[in-house]
Design a protein around this motif. Structure first.
Motif, PDB file in Angstrom:
ATOM      1  N   GLN A 158       0.855  -1.174   0.000  1.00 45.44           N
ATOM      2  CA  GLN A 158       0.000   0.000   0.000  1.00 45.44           C
ATOM      3  C   GLN A 158       0.889   1.221   0.000  1.00 45.44           C
ATOM      4  OE1 GLN A 158      -3.025   1.004  -0.196  1.00 45.44           O
ATOM      5  NE2 GLN A 158      -4.419  -0.722   0.180  1.00 45.44           N
ATOM      6  N   ASP A 159       0.307   2.410   0.142  1.00 42.69           N
ATOM      7  CA  ASP A 159       1.092   3.636   0.090  1.00 42.69           C
ATOM      8  C   ASP A 159       2.091   3.716   1.233  1.00 42.69           C
ATOM      9  OD1 ASP A 159       1.828   6.245  -0.762  1.00 42.69           O
ATOM     10  OD2 ASP A 159       0.582   7.077   0.823  1.00 42.69           O
ATOM     11  N   LYS A 160       1.701   3.299   2.435  1.00 41.03           N
ATOM     12  CA  LYS A 160       2.576   3.455   3.600  1.00 41.03           C
ATOM     13  C   LYS A 160       2.954   2.139   4.266  1.00 41.03           C
ATOM     14  CE  LYS A 160       0.814   8.080   4.685  1.00 41.03           C
ATOM     15  NZ  LYS A 160       2.000   8.764   4.188  1.00 41.03           N
ATOM     16  N   TRP A 161       2.460   1.032   3.785  1.00 42.33           N
ATOM     17  CA  TRP A 161       2.800  -0.235   4.416  1.00 42.33           C
ATOM     18  C   TRP A 161       2.679  -1.358   3.387  1.00 42.33           C
ATOM     19  CZ3 TRP A 161      -0.704  -4.240   4.442  1.00 42.33           C
ATOM     20  CH2 TRP A 161      -2.027  -3.887   4.138  1.00 42.33           C
ATOM     21  N   GLY A 162       3.184  -2.517   3.763  1.00 41.63           N
ATOM     22  CA  GLY A 162       3.091  -3.668   2.885  1.00 41.63           C
ATOM     23  C   GLY A 162       3.630  -4.912   3.560  1.00 41.63           C
ATOM     24  N   PHE A 163       3.493  -6.048   2.897  1.00 39.61           N
ATOM     25  CA  PHE A 163       4.001  -7.308   3.432  1.00 39.61           C
ATOM     26  C   PHE A 163       4.477  -8.175   2.280  1.00 39.61           C
ATOM     27  CE2 PHE A 163      -0.402  -8.255   2.401  1.00 39.61           C
ATOM     28  CZ  PHE A 163      -0.320  -9.513   1.832  1.00 39.61           C
ATOM     29  N   ARG A 164       5.271  -9.190   2.618  1.00 39.78           N
ATOM     30  CA  ARG A 164       5.771 -10.140   1.632  1.00 39.78           C
ATOM     31  C   ARG A 164       5.920 -11.496   2.289  1.00 39.78           C
ATOM     32  NH1 ARG A 164      11.585  -9.945  -1.364  1.00 39.78           N
ATOM     33  NH2 ARG A 164      12.146  -9.535   0.786  1.00 39.78           N
ATOM     34  N   VAL A 165       5.572 -12.541   1.551  1.00 36.01           N
ATOM     35  CA  VAL A 165       5.751 -13.920   1.994  1.00 36.01           C
ATOM     36  C   VAL A 165       6.736 -14.576   1.031  1.00 36.01           C
ATOM     37  CG1 VAL A 165       4.638 -16.124   2.469  1.00 36.01           C
ATOM     38  CG2 VAL A 165       3.405 -13.989   2.895  1.00 36.01           C
ATOM     39  N   MET A 166       7.803 -15.146   1.572  1.00 27.08           N
ATOM     40  CA  MET A 166       8.839 -15.728   0.735  1.00 27.08           C
ATOM     41  C   MET A 166       9.117 -17.162   1.174  1.00 27.08           C
ATOM     42  SD  MET A 166      12.626 -14.220  -0.187  1.00 27.08           S
ATOM     43  CE  MET A 166      13.045 -13.930   1.522  1.00 27.08           C
ATOM     44  N   MET A 167       9.299 -18.026   0.198  1.00 28.07           N
ATOM     45  CA  MET A 167       9.659 -19.416   0.459  1.00 28.07           C
ATOM     46  C   MET A 167      11.033 -19.670  -0.155  1.00 28.07           C
ATOM     47  SD  MET A 167       8.593 -22.379   1.780  1.00 28.07           S
ATOM     48  CE  MET A 167       6.796 -22.481   1.734  1.00 28.07           C
ATOM     49  N   MET A 168      12.003 -20.015   0.703  1.00 27.69           N
ATOM     50  CA  MET A 168      13.343 -20.344   0.240  1.00 27.69           C
ATOM     51  C   MET A 168      13.447 -21.838  -0.031  1.00 27.69           C
ATOM     52  SD  MET A 168      15.147 -17.604   0.039  1.00 27.69           S
ATOM     53  CE  MET A 168      16.714 -18.438  -0.181  1.00 27.69           C
ATOM     54  N   ASN A 169      14.043 -22.197  -1.172  1.00 24.39           N
ATOM     55  CA  ASN A 169      14.249 -23.592  -1.574  1.00 24.39           C
ATOM     56  C   ASN A 169      12.969 -24.416  -1.453  1.00 24.39           C
ATOM     57  OD1 ASN A 169      17.044 -23.076  -2.006  1.00 24.39           O
ATOM     58  ND2 ASN A 169      17.435 -23.385   0.177  1.00 24.39           N
ATOM     59  N   PRO A 170      11.890 -23.964  -2.098  1.00 23.26           N
ATOM     60  CA  PRO A 170      10.605 -24.661  -1.939  1.00 23.26           C
ATOM     61  C   PRO A 170      10.592 -26.081  -2.495  1.00 23.26           C
ATOM     62  CG  PRO A 170      10.484 -23.026  -3.676  1.00 23.26           C
ATOM     63  CD  PRO A 170      11.785 -22.811  -2.995  1.00 23.26           C
ATOM     64  N   PHE A 171      11.484 -26.383  -3.459  1.00 21.38           N
ATOM     65  CA  PHE A 171      11.478 -27.710  -4.070  1.00 21.38           C
ATOM     66  C   PHE A 171      12.666 -28.561  -3.624  1.00 21.38           C
ATOM     67  CE2 PHE A 171       9.625 -24.630  -7.111  1.00 21.38           C
ATOM     68  CZ  PHE A 171       8.315 -25.063  -7.044  1.00 21.38           C
ATOM     69  N   SER A 172      13.394 -28.087  -2.616  1.00 22.09           N
ATOM     70  CA  SER A 172      14.554 -28.833  -2.130  1.00 22.09           C
ATOM     71  C   SER A 172      14.115 -29.902  -1.133  1.00 22.09           C
ATOM     72  CB  SER A 172      15.544 -27.877  -1.457  1.00 22.09           C
ATOM     73  OG  SER A 172      16.595 -28.592  -0.860  1.00 22.09           O
ATOM     74  N   VAL A 173      14.804 -31.034  -1.180  1.00 19.15           N
ATOM     75  CA  VAL A 173      14.534 -32.136  -0.251  1.00 19.15           C
ATOM     76  C   VAL A 173      15.633 -32.235   0.800  1.00 19.15           C
ATOM     77  CG1 VAL A 173      14.203 -34.620  -0.034  1.00 19.15           C
ATOM     78  CG2 VAL A 173      13.276 -33.398  -2.027  1.00 19.15           C
TER      79      VAL A 173
END
Length: 773
Positions: A694-709
């Protein structure tokens, strides 16, 4: 017949004269009178554009046109457009044209098309509405721009080239840290200037990214950016910054905290080919804690007296507290029928306060003087305890290595630069001197104090000129180094010439070439006249006889840019003459063979790097696809060894943006590095993230190595004939790692333009010889 020829010649001359009318001027900000770079200038008759250009680094523009009546239009992101009627009948100088900032927020200004102005010496990037709306800070904005050959690590917030070299960051010409770039509000960014082949004034930088931003006049701003692991709660990134303005002054404060508290598991395979026989070790590790708490603090005072002069004073401190080192391990060692328990624990802490005083004085006729003085103290303390304990049924002796190192280092860096600009030629002359004093006290198995004094002086001159669509920068420099340790002195001179050429071939095709020669001093740690035991079989030793190194390099780049596709081919070859690389030899100590690991000036090192890339931009830059394969070839020539390594790989990414939403996915294969007899395998990782701003705030969701076993791993190989080994370290929990980010930007006040700091210096190396395995 003569009359016909005369009339024809007269007509041709008249047409030639009509086409050679020159229109010139300079564009400046109406508020602070600063030059605006990259303003789009169009000369129109009705709806038809006759000709056009963009302003140069000094806000100047030049056009050629016929005699007649025209409309001159000036457009620039974040500023109100200008349209003015002019009559051309001969050369015309329009003088200074002032542009006012747009009343709307920068994030609401739409940049059509690809927003890239390709110039012979750099690229000017104009972020569009979607890229601005999807960005939370300066680093994420750079990621959304997807510049070819620039790699953003979303976990560590690092910015490097595709060849894994650090990128020099600047804000309005001021050299900045990544933490300072994170403090940029994307709404304040006017443009980004990308120098992919910077000149000698940038002191050997592989690439330069300069953020041109707006500044507050009154009031201030506050920014918070916090990330933390959900499935890995020991990982975090926390950033807080604020700025206030009053009159000619401003204060800014930046704090950055990046804790890590995770577990590594290590496996080592070692072979020792001693003259007395071969010894093989197989070490299987257990999860071992790795914890560090780095803190970056910066307080800056800025005073600007219009366009006359500027004073900038910055107090910084980088503190690192590492109660559990990354190299720590608890493991079991198997040696034939014998077995041992290994406990290798190291802790350290350091502080590095520095005071940076910068002064800039602008003189008449486009001249300026820049002076920068930086004083730094680095205080550090490292404690290590290594134990190799025989287990049941093993009759070998135990090994106990205890070391404690206290380091004190003081440095003083002074630099002065003079610049003079003409219409199409620029001259830069500068000198820089670095003086360092070091005292390191080694206790434990070694009881010794090392004192060292070093100095380095560098002077240079550079001329830049543009001739039509061709530009060049020719620089010459000389470096003198001085080292004194235990009464032993050495001094060396190294020449540092550089030539850069750029050609606009037309139709979106650009060719660039750069060749230079330079040098570097040995690190203080490698020169320390001390030996530290690593483990039962190895000793690390410094070499006070190391000499400075000279190297040569050249790189070329061919690019083609269209509305939707960018193609780029980059290649680099460099050669280090007598580089400082590792060396291993056997020595009997108390009747037992030991591996002595030290450093020496070896024969040479060659590297060849090639990287083509293709980038597709569709839906008005809302969707960007990038594929950049690479190939690296290394030849490491030691005095007693030769090793080669070929490393192909690829980096690929997808970026999507719409109405404040952002989707990003990328994958990077391992970029390996060979140096001396050590081969380090780079990171192989992939990420997927989605965020909303948004103009003054925001968020993010991140997945590291989603396909790694198997999780995340790092490998290192020692290729020496005496003691080859393979070290494998992994974090099994570092897969499908979920990270959440929240950010907010609060600001108030009106705009102004601060003076631009051009040079910045800092000292980060403690100079301590490591005893870590």
């Amino acid at each position: 017949m003569k009359k016909v020829i005369f009339l024809a010649v007269a007509a041709i001359c008249a047409m030639s004269m009509a086409a050679n009318n020159k229109v010139s001027g300079v564009i400046k900000d109406a508020a602070d009178k600063s030059a605006l770079i990259g303003v789009n200038i169009s000369l129109k008759q009705g709806d038809q554009q006759i000709t056009g250009t963009v302003t140069d680094a000094h806000g100047k523009f030049n056009l050629e046109t016929e005699t007649g009546e025209f409309v001159l239009e000036c457009s620039y992101i974040g500023y109100e457009p200008i349209g003015m009627s002019i009559a051309i009948n001969g050369n015309t100088n329009l003088g200074t044209i002032e542009m006012n900032e747009a009343s709307t927020e920068l994030g609401e200004v739409v940049v059509e098309g690809q927003g890239i102005i390709q110039k012979v010496d750099r690229q000017i990037l104009l972020p569009n509405k979607e890229q601005m709306a999807a960005s939370s800070d300066g680093v994420s904005l750079l990621q959304n721009l997807q510049i070819p050959r620039i790699v953003i690590n979303p976990v560590e917030n690092t910015i490097k080239t595709l060849s894994d070299e650090a990128v020099q960051l600047r804000i309005n010409g001021i050299e900045a840290t990544s933490e300072e770039v994170m403090a940029i509000n994307p709404k304040d960014v006017i443009r980004i200037e990308y120098h992919d082949q910077p000149g000698v004034r940038y002191n050997g930088a592989a690439a330069v990214i300069d953020y041109i931003v707006k500044h507050r006049d009154t009031g201030g701003s506050l920014m918070l950016n916090a990330s933390n692991g959900v499935t890995m709660p020991g990982w975090g990134e926390y950033h807080l910054s604020g700025k206030v303005h009053f009159g000619k002054s401003s204060f800014s404060l930046i704090g950055h905290y990046s804790p890590r508290d995770i577990n590594w598991t290590r496996t080592n395979e070692e072979t020792y080919n001693f003259s007395t026989g071969t010894l093989e070790n197989r070490e299987i590790g257990e999860p071992t804690r790795y914890k560090l708490n780095p803190v970056n603090l910066g307080l800056t005072y800025n005073w600007t007296n219009g366009e006359k002069n500027m004073l900038n004073i910055t107090l910084r401190d980088f503190m690192m507290f590492t109660p559990h080192a990354k190299s720590n391990r608890d493991s079991h060692l198997y040696q034939g029928t014998d077995s041992f328990a290994i406990h290798d624990h190291e802790s350290s802490k350091s502080i590095s306060p520095s005071l940076d005083i910068y002064y800039q004085h602008n003189l008449p006729n486009d001249q300026a003087i820049f002076i920068d003085v930086v004083g730094t103290y680095i205080g550090s303390k490292t404690d290590r305890h290594f134990e190799q304990i025989p287990l049941a049924g093993t009759f070998a002796d135990s090994t106990d290595v205890i070391s404690s190192v206290k380091g004190d280092k003081w440095s003083l860096i002074g630099e002065a630069i003079y610049e003079k600009d003409w219409e199409k030629v620029a001259l830069t002359v500068g000198a820089k001197h670095t003086q360092q004093w070091m005292k390191n006290t080694y206790l434990g198995n070694v009881d010794e104090t090392v004192n060292m004094t070093t100095a380095e002086t560098y002077a240079f001159a550079e001329v830049q000129q543009r001739i039509g669509k061709f530009s060049y920068a020719a620089g010459i420099g000389a470096m003198h180094t001085y080292i004194e340790q235990a009464g032993q002195k050495q001094s060396t001179w190294i020449a540092r010439p550089q030539l850069t050429m750029s050609v606009d071939c037309g139709k979106g095709v650009f060719w660039k070439y750069k060749v230079y020669m330079s040098g570097y001093q040995p690190s203080l740690s490698a020169m320390s006249d001390v030996a530290q035991q690593i483990d039962k079989y190895q000793i690390r030793k410094g070499n006070p006889n190391l000499k400075p190194v000279m190297y040569v390099a050249n790189e070329t780049e061919l690019s083609w840019q269209s509305k939707h596709v960018n193609l780029n081919l980059w290649a680099n070859y460099s050669y280090d003459h007598k580089p400082i690389m590792e060396e291993s030899y056997e020595q009997l100590i108390d009747g037992a063979p030991m591996v002595i690991r030290t450093y020496d000036n070896q024969r040479g090192f060659h590297r060849l790097q090639v990287s083509p890339s293709i980038q597709m931009r569709v839906l008005q830059n809302r969707l960007i696809f990038t594929v950049a394969p690479f190939a690296n070839y290394y030849v490491s020539q030691g005095n007693n060894y030769t090793h080669t390594h070929f490393n192909p790989g690829v980096r690929a990414s997808i970026m999507g943006m719409y109405n404040g939403w952002q989707f990003h996915a990328d994958v990077t294969t391992r970029r390996n590095n060979l140096w001396g007899e050590t081969l380090e395998y780079g990171e192989f990782y992939h990420t997927i993230s989605i965020g909303y701003n948004q103009d003054k705030w925001g968020f993010r969701v991140m997945m590291m190595n989603p396909f790694s076993v198997k999780g995340y791993s790092r490998d290192t190989k020692d290729l020496s004939a005496l003691a080859p080994n393979t070290q494998h370290a992994e974090m099994k929990d570092f897969h499908q790692t979920l990270i959440l980010n929240f950010h907010c930007n609060l600001d108030f006040g009106t705009k102004r333009g601060e003076g631009e700091k051009r040079i910045n210096n800092e000292d980060k190396e403690s100079g301590i010889l490591s005893g870590t395995k």
